[in-house]
Scaffold this motif. Sequence first.
Motif, PDB file in Angstrom:
ATOM      1  N   ALA A  37     -16.024  41.704 145.687  1.00 19.81           N
ATOM      2  CA  ALA A  37     -14.977  42.526 145.077  1.00 19.81           C
ATOM      3  C   ALA A  37     -13.745  41.684 144.776  1.00 19.81           C
ATOM      4  N   GLY A  38     -12.578  42.078 145.270  1.00 25.61           N
ATOM      5  CA  GLY A  38     -11.338  41.392 144.928  1.00 25.61           C
ATOM      6  C   GLY A  38     -11.189  40.015 145.523  1.00 25.61           C
ATOM      7  N   PHE A  39     -12.021  39.648 146.470  1.00 21.32           N
ATOM      8  CA  PHE A  39     -11.907  38.354 147.135  1.00 21.32           C
ATOM      9  C   PHE A  39     -11.961  37.196 146.135  1.00 21.32           C
ATOM     10  N   ASN A 101     -24.307  56.334 146.743  1.00 20.46           N
ATOM     11  CA  ASN A 101     -24.028  56.183 145.314  1.00 20.46           C
ATOM     12  C   ASN A 101     -25.021  56.906 144.414  1.00 20.46           C
ATOM     13  N   ASN A 102     -26.011  57.578 145.018  1.00 24.56           N
ATOM     14  CA  ASN A 102     -27.008  58.330 144.271  1.00 24.56           C
ATOM     15  C   ASN A 102     -27.785  57.446 143.288  1.00 24.56           C
ATOM     16  N   HIS A 103     -28.245  56.297 143.781  1.00 19.56           N
ATOM     17  CA  HIS A 103     -29.045  55.357 142.986  1.00 19.56           C
ATOM     18  C   HIS A 103     -30.429  55.209 143.616  1.00 19.56           C
ATOM     19  N   GLN A 104     -31.283  54.514 142.903  1.00 18.60           N
ATOM     20  CA  GLN A 104     -32.535  54.079 143.503  1.00 18.60           C
ATOM     21  C   GLN A 104     -32.201  53.025 144.557  1.00 18.60           C
ATOM     22  N   ILE A 109     -28.873  41.917 147.494  1.00 19.02           N
ATOM     23  CA  ILE A 109     -27.417  41.902 147.277  1.00 19.02           C
ATOM     24  C   ILE A 109     -27.073  41.899 145.789  1.00 19.02           C
ATOM     25  N   SER A 110     -27.699  41.044 145.032  1.00 16.74           N
ATOM     26  CA  SER A 110     -27.379  40.956 143.605  1.00 16.74           C
ATOM     27  C   SER A 110     -27.631  42.290 142.897  1.00 16.74           C
ATOM     28  N   ASP A 111     -28.718  42.941 143.238  1.00 16.83           N
ATOM     29  CA  ASP A 111     -29.016  44.254 142.664  1.00 16.83           C
ATOM     30  C   ASP A 111     -27.937  45.260 143.054  1.00 16.83           C
ATOM     31  N   ALA A 112     -27.543  45.265 144.305  1.00 16.17           N
ATOM     32  CA  ALA A 112     -26.524  46.217 144.771  1.00 16.17           C
ATOM     33  C   ALA A 112     -25.204  46.029 144.022  1.00 16.17           C
ATOM     34  N   ILE A 113     -24.725  44.796 143.923  1.00 19.21           N
ATOM     35  CA  ILE A 113     -23.422  44.605 143.285  1.00 19.21           C
ATOM     36  C   ILE A 113     -23.498  44.712 141.771  1.00 19.21           C
ATOM     37  N   SER A 114     -24.697  44.699 141.218  1.00 14.69           N
ATOM     38  CA  SER A 114     -24.822  44.892 139.769  1.00 14.69           C
ATOM     39  C   SER A 114     -24.459  46.314 139.357  1.00 14.69           C
ATOM     40  N   TYR A 115     -24.256  47.201 140.340  1.00 11.28           N
ATOM     41  CA  TYR A 115     -23.831  48.577 140.075  1.00 11.28           C
ATOM     42  C   TYR A 115     -22.335  48.783 140.282  1.00 11.28           C
ATOM     43  N   TRP A 116     -21.610  47.757 140.705  1.00 10.62           N
ATOM     44  CA  TRP A 116     -20.180  47.921 140.944  1.00 10.62           C
ATOM     45  C   TRP A 116     -19.475  48.249 139.634  1.00 10.62           C
ATOM     46  N   PRO A 117     -18.377  48.997 139.675  1.00  8.33           N
ATOM     47  CA  PRO A 117     -17.765  49.565 138.469  1.00  8.33           C
ATOM     48  C   PRO A 117     -17.329  48.590 137.380  1.00  8.33           C
ATOM     49  N   GLU A 118     -16.872  47.400 137.761  1.00 11.35           N
ATOM     50  CA  GLU A 118     -16.452  46.418 136.745  1.00 11.35           C
ATOM     51  C   GLU A 118     -17.291  45.167 136.919  1.00 11.35           C
ATOM     52  N   ILE A 119     -17.663  44.547 135.808  1.00 12.61           N
ATOM     53  CA  ILE A 119     -18.509  43.361 135.938  1.00 12.61           C
ATOM     54  C   ILE A 119     -17.738  42.194 136.551  1.00 12.61           C
ATOM     55  N   ASN A 152     -18.648  48.520 133.737  1.00 12.78           N
ATOM     56  CA  ASN A 152     -20.079  48.299 133.903  1.00 12.78           C
ATOM     57  C   ASN A 152     -20.797  49.594 133.558  1.00 12.78           C
ATOM     58  N   SER A 153     -21.378  49.647 132.385  1.00 12.06           N
ATOM     59  CA  SER A 153     -22.029  50.883 131.946  1.00 12.06           C
ATOM     60  C   SER A 153     -23.306  51.174 132.732  1.00 12.06           C
ATOM     61  N   LYS A 154     -23.745  50.238 133.535  1.00  9.37           N
ATOM     62  CA  LYS A 154     -24.929  50.466 134.368  1.00  9.37           C
ATOM     63  C   LYS A 154     -24.679  51.569 135.397  1.00  9.37           C
ATOM     64  N   ASN A 155     -23.414  51.732 135.785  1.00 11.41           N
ATOM     65  CA  ASN A 155     -23.133  52.696 136.843  1.00 11.41           C
ATOM     66  C   ASN A 155     -21.887  53.528 136.620  1.00 11.41           C
ATOM     67  N   CYS A 156     -20.919  53.022 135.969  1.00  8.49           N
ATOM     68  CA  CYS A 156     -19.583  53.607 136.032  1.00  8.49           C
ATOM     69  C   CYS A 156     -19.257  54.465 134.811  1.00  8.49           C
ATOM     70  N   ASP A 157     -18.950  55.746 135.055  1.00  9.03           N
ATOM     71  CA  ASP A 157     -18.505  56.563 133.935  1.00  9.03           C
ATOM     72  C   ASP A 157     -17.035  56.266 133.641  1.00  9.03           C
ATOM     73  N   SER A 158     -16.578  56.655 132.471  1.00 11.52           N
ATOM     74  CA  SER A 158     -15.233  56.305 132.012  1.00 11.52           C
ATOM     75  C   SER A 158     -14.129  56.857 132.900  1.00 11.52           C
ATOM     76  N   ASP A 159     -14.303  58.052 133.448  1.00  8.72           N
ATOM     77  CA  ASP A 159     -13.262  58.623 134.307  1.00  8.72           C
ATOM     78  C   ASP A 159     -13.039  57.772 135.565  1.00  8.72           C
ATOM     79  N   ILE A 160     -14.126  57.351 136.194  1.00 10.23           N
ATOM     80  CA  ILE A 160     -14.009  56.511 137.390  1.00 10.23           C
ATOM     81  C   ILE A 160     -13.389  55.171 137.023  1.00 10.23           C
ATOM     82  N   PHE A 161     -13.867  54.582 135.960  1.00 17.19           N
ATOM     83  CA  PHE A 161     -13.356  53.280 135.521  1.00 17.19           C
ATOM     84  C   PHE A 161     -11.866  53.357 135.205  1.00 17.19           C
ATOM     85  N   ASN A 162     -11.461  54.345 134.407  1.00 22.24           N
ATOM     86  CA  ASN A 162     -10.048  54.489 134.034  1.00 22.24           C
ATOM     87  C   ASN A 162      -9.166  54.710 135.267  1.00 22.24           C
TER      88      ASN A 162
END
Length: 184
Positions: A37-39, A101-104, A109-119, A152-162
Amino acid sequence: MTNSHQRITRWIENDPLRVEVLTAAKTLNLKNWHIGAGFVRNLVWDKLHGVNTTQLNDIDLIYYDEDKSSAELDLYYENQLKEAMPINWSVKNQVRMHIRNNHQPYLHISDAISYWPEIETAVAVKYNENNVLEFVAPFGLEHLFSYTITQNSKNCDSDIFNARVKNKGWLSKWPKLKVIKNAT
């Protein structure tokens, strides 16, 4: 090793607090751990903007261990780290985070963070067994240098992102950044 990888490695290695955080995390001997994340993201954005104002006020340590997946164990690890370093640690085993997060189920690790809201947020680092920095970045490291906050359109809708862009104050802290929506 790419130029981006070399630059980030040098910046982390020249940051005593980040080195201390990574060293403390490594002492837990967790399976497949990284700090994300921010690290990394904030460090790069600070460097691009010529500032050193971003505090490490929270540390997101993630790991992937199918044999140890209880939330209580995450809290135990957080407490151990807080004793070593009084920073706000968040420790999460990604094996079970797909449920929240209601995902498969995440595969690693790489798969998990590929769903984070911003690339740009989907970057994590650790010290490997040889004390060499090792990165996981499913979208690469170059995005961090493009002066963007990319949805990241893989997971994040616009409201959450904004809401994240606004609530985290990224455009105020780093005014050269541009927001890019619905990209991967």
